[in-house]
Scaffold this motif. Sequence first.
Motif, PDB file in Angstrom:
ATOM      1  N   ARG A   1      -2.041 -11.235   2.918  1.00  0.00           N
ATOM      2  CA  ARG A   1      -2.555 -10.386   4.001  1.00  0.00           C
ATOM      3  C   ARG A   1      -2.318 -11.020   5.361  1.00  0.00           C
ATOM      4  O   ARG A   1      -2.133 -10.315   6.361  1.00  0.00           O
ATOM      5  CB  ARG A   1      -4.034 -10.084   3.768  1.00  0.00           C
ATOM      6  N   LYS A   2      -2.314 -12.367   5.415  1.00  0.00           N
ATOM      7  CA  LYS A   2      -2.024 -13.040   6.678  1.00  0.00           C
ATOM      8  C   LYS A   2      -0.561 -12.835   7.067  1.00  0.00           C
ATOM      9  O   LYS A   2      -0.237 -12.748   8.254  1.00  0.00           O
ATOM     10  CB  LYS A   2      -2.363 -14.529   6.588  1.00  0.00           C
ATOM     11  N   MET A   3       0.311 -12.769   6.061  1.00  0.00           N
ATOM     12  CA  MET A   3       1.721 -12.475   6.358  1.00  0.00           C
ATOM     13  C   MET A   3       1.849 -11.073   6.954  1.00  0.00           C
ATOM     14  O   MET A   3       2.516 -10.880   7.977  1.00  0.00           O
ATOM     15  CB  MET A   3       2.560 -12.509   5.062  1.00  0.00           C
ATOM     16  N   VAL A   4       1.194 -10.107   6.320  1.00  0.00           N
ATOM     17  CA  VAL A   4       1.282  -8.720   6.774  1.00  0.00           C
ATOM     18  C   VAL A   4       0.668  -8.593   8.172  1.00  0.00           C
ATOM     19  O   VAL A   4       1.213  -7.927   9.056  1.00  0.00           O
ATOM     20  CB  VAL A   4       0.588  -7.772   5.773  1.00  0.00           C
ATOM     21  N   GLU A   5      -0.454  -9.293   8.363  1.00  0.00           N
ATOM     22  CA  GLU A   5      -1.134  -9.255   9.657  1.00  0.00           C
ATOM     23  C   GLU A   5      -0.232  -9.786  10.774  1.00  0.00           C
ATOM     24  O   GLU A   5      -0.176  -9.220  11.869  1.00  0.00           O
ATOM     25  CB  GLU A   5      -2.397 -10.113   9.545  1.00  0.00           C
TER      26      GLU A   5
ATOM     27  N   ILE B   1       7.922  -7.509   2.948  1.00  0.00           N
ATOM     28  CA  ILE B   1       7.177  -6.513   3.730  1.00  0.00           C
ATOM     29  C   ILE B   1       7.921  -5.168   3.825  1.00  0.00           C
ATOM     30  O   ILE B   1       7.305  -4.120   3.614  1.00  0.00           O
ATOM     31  CB  ILE B   1       6.770  -7.094   5.110  1.00  0.00           C
ATOM     32  N   PRO B   2       9.231  -5.149   4.077  1.00  0.00           N
ATOM     33  CA  PRO B   2       9.915  -3.840   4.095  1.00  0.00           C
ATOM     34  C   PRO B   2       9.821  -3.105   2.754  1.00  0.00           C
ATOM     35  O   PRO B   2       9.599  -1.885   2.733  1.00  0.00           O
ATOM     36  CB  PRO B   2      11.364  -4.210   4.425  1.00  0.00           C
ATOM     37  N   LEU B   3       9.930  -3.827   1.649  1.00  0.00           N
ATOM     38  CA  LEU B   3       9.805  -3.182   0.337  1.00  0.00           C
ATOM     39  C   LEU B   3       8.398  -2.644   0.137  1.00  0.00           C
ATOM     40  O   LEU B   3       8.186  -1.538  -0.356  1.00  0.00           O
ATOM     41  CB  LEU B   3      10.107  -4.177  -0.790  1.00  0.00           C
ATOM     42  N   TYR B   4       7.429  -3.462   0.517  1.00  0.00           N
ATOM     43  CA  TYR B   4       6.015  -3.107   0.373  1.00  0.00           C
ATOM     44  C   TYR B   4       5.714  -1.820   1.149  1.00  0.00           C
ATOM     45  O   TYR B   4       5.025  -0.922   0.661  1.00  0.00           O
ATOM     46  CB  TYR B   4       5.197  -4.285   0.918  1.00  0.00           C
ATOM     47  N   ARG B   5       6.284  -1.725   2.348  1.00  0.00           N
ATOM     48  CA  ARG B   5       6.005  -0.554   3.188  1.00  0.00           C
ATOM     49  C   ARG B   5       6.773   0.681   2.725  1.00  0.00           C
ATOM     50  O   ARG B   5       6.235   1.778   2.693  1.00  0.00           O
ATOM     51  CB  ARG B   5       6.383  -0.863   4.640  1.00  0.00           C
TER      52      ARG B   5
ATOM     53  N   ILE C   1       2.966  -7.521  -5.631  1.00  0.00           N
ATOM     54  CA  ILE C   1       3.440  -8.471  -4.623  1.00  0.00           C
ATOM     55  C   ILE C   1       2.865  -9.862  -4.912  1.00  0.00           C
ATOM     56  O   ILE C   1       3.567 -10.871  -4.834  1.00  0.00           O
ATOM     57  CB  ILE C   1       3.008  -8.030  -3.198  1.00  0.00           C
ATOM     58  N   LEU C   2       1.584  -9.902  -5.280  1.00  0.00           N
ATOM     59  CA  LEU C   2       0.949 -11.207  -5.521  1.00  0.00           C
ATOM     60  C   LEU C   2       1.616 -11.912  -6.706  1.00  0.00           C
ATOM     61  O   LEU C   2       1.829 -13.124  -6.664  1.00  0.00           O
ATOM     62  CB  LEU C   2      -0.557 -11.049  -5.761  1.00  0.00           C
TER      63      LEU C   2
END
Lengths: 222, 292
Positions: free
Chosen positions: B48-52, B127-131, B140-141
């Motif tokens: 979540r810190k990466m995404v943030e 992150i691009p895949l996640y979105r 992801i984890l």
Amino acid sequence: MLDIFDILGPVMVGPSSSHTAGAVRIGNMARVLLGSEPATAEIYLHGSFAETGRGHGTDRALIAGLLGLRQDDMEIPNSFQLAMANGLEFHFHVIQLREAHPNTVIMELTGRDGRRLKLQACSTGGGRIRVDRLDDIPVGFSGEHHTLIIYNQDEYGFVGEVTTTLSAARVNIANMRLRRQGKGALAIMVIETDQPISPFILQLLQELHGIQRIVYYQREDE
Amino acid sequence: MALDSMQEIFDRMHSSGKPFWQIVLETDMEEREVSRADSWERMRYTWRKMVEASDSYTGERRSHSGLVGGDGKRMRDYLATKDTVGGAFFAEMIAEALAMGESNACMRRIVAAPTAGACGVMPAVLIPLYRREHIPEDDILRALYVASGIGAVVAYKASISGASGGCQAEIGTASAMAAGALVELRGGTAEQIGHAAAMALKNLLGLICDPVAGLVEVPCVKRNVIGAANAVCAADMALAGIVSRVPVDQVIEAMGDVGRRLPIEFRETALGGLAVTPFGRQIKEKLRENPE
């Protein structure tokens, strides 16, 4: 093995784990060891800290640590302004030391209550640190364990009393070092433990004969 | 039980029937004496810190030297309005890698992976895949456990520090970790994870660490882009059934060997490569004369 959260992590303010995150941790450690809100700080940078420290925000990171900020605090870049607001006066100097790690800093601190501390520490990589000297006495601990630092008069039987108190409290000693300025003079005992030490036990230790001062650093757990 | 080689992870998978990510998770539980939930939640926090960091990037800040800042935004703007050469996913990946690398250089909060200088590689591919694909966070984890297992092995057998192994140890390792994570996300086998990590690392073997003025700025930020792109290529090759001819543990050892034999000038000292070009020297001089 390395902790996998040293591989994916730490969560930190950039740009460098050694020059920024490690510097915050050194500042933090110094604050805990001083045991008081720092009022003045004379800071001497050696080696790579002196060469590229400013570009890596090492100076702001050290001050941030002294103010109690953690390595992931977004206020780190603004620490100089925070210091002013908090009444911390500081000066940076360059120093050349012999046989010191390239990322070494010496801090001479005075607390608001008048306490003084001189600390030499280095950032050894990946955000890990080592305190090399306390008040000119060689120590060498990393803050990766709970750490008890006991300033005492160099007297016989003292070590036994401390370790007996700890073992009665079921605190296991991971590492232990004894250093002194000279025979019968001021000595520093550094004890790294696996278990945290409760305030009650710290109080018991404080009451032992010959103790000048006890400082306890509880390991950071994210 | 530590993670000392990729083969050891494979062996433990075969003897226990557990997947790669679970071997790494259980090793973490043993090493740090924490519960499954504690380990899992810490990984979630890390993600979540990466995404943030990605979400909060605006591109306004500039680095100490003034050389870094704004390129992640430039790339985001470009991909929003133009027909990119490499396609939308690739453009998003480049933008993420730049945004994260810049964030690090500009004293924003990032997640070192495995180092601060290489912090852009993992989020750039994930992150691009996640979105785009709305991948469940738990998937992801699991991929992050795979990545950290690979990183732990490299750290043990070779190095993850530019000062001791050059950029190949930082961006190269990050790329191998990201490649393994992508194979896990796409449901590849453990062998494919190994091949992807091996191919990613091989492709960056010998990459030197030559930072201008000794700062984590030039060429570090853009090297996150090549680490990410290389990870995508390695993962797709592995998922296609292409194998690394040299076994992954031997590739890791070769990286360690190359790192040890790299001249000191190419290991973060800023005494070689781009750091000593006329441009590099000029920047260093400028910062010396005018440190603010």
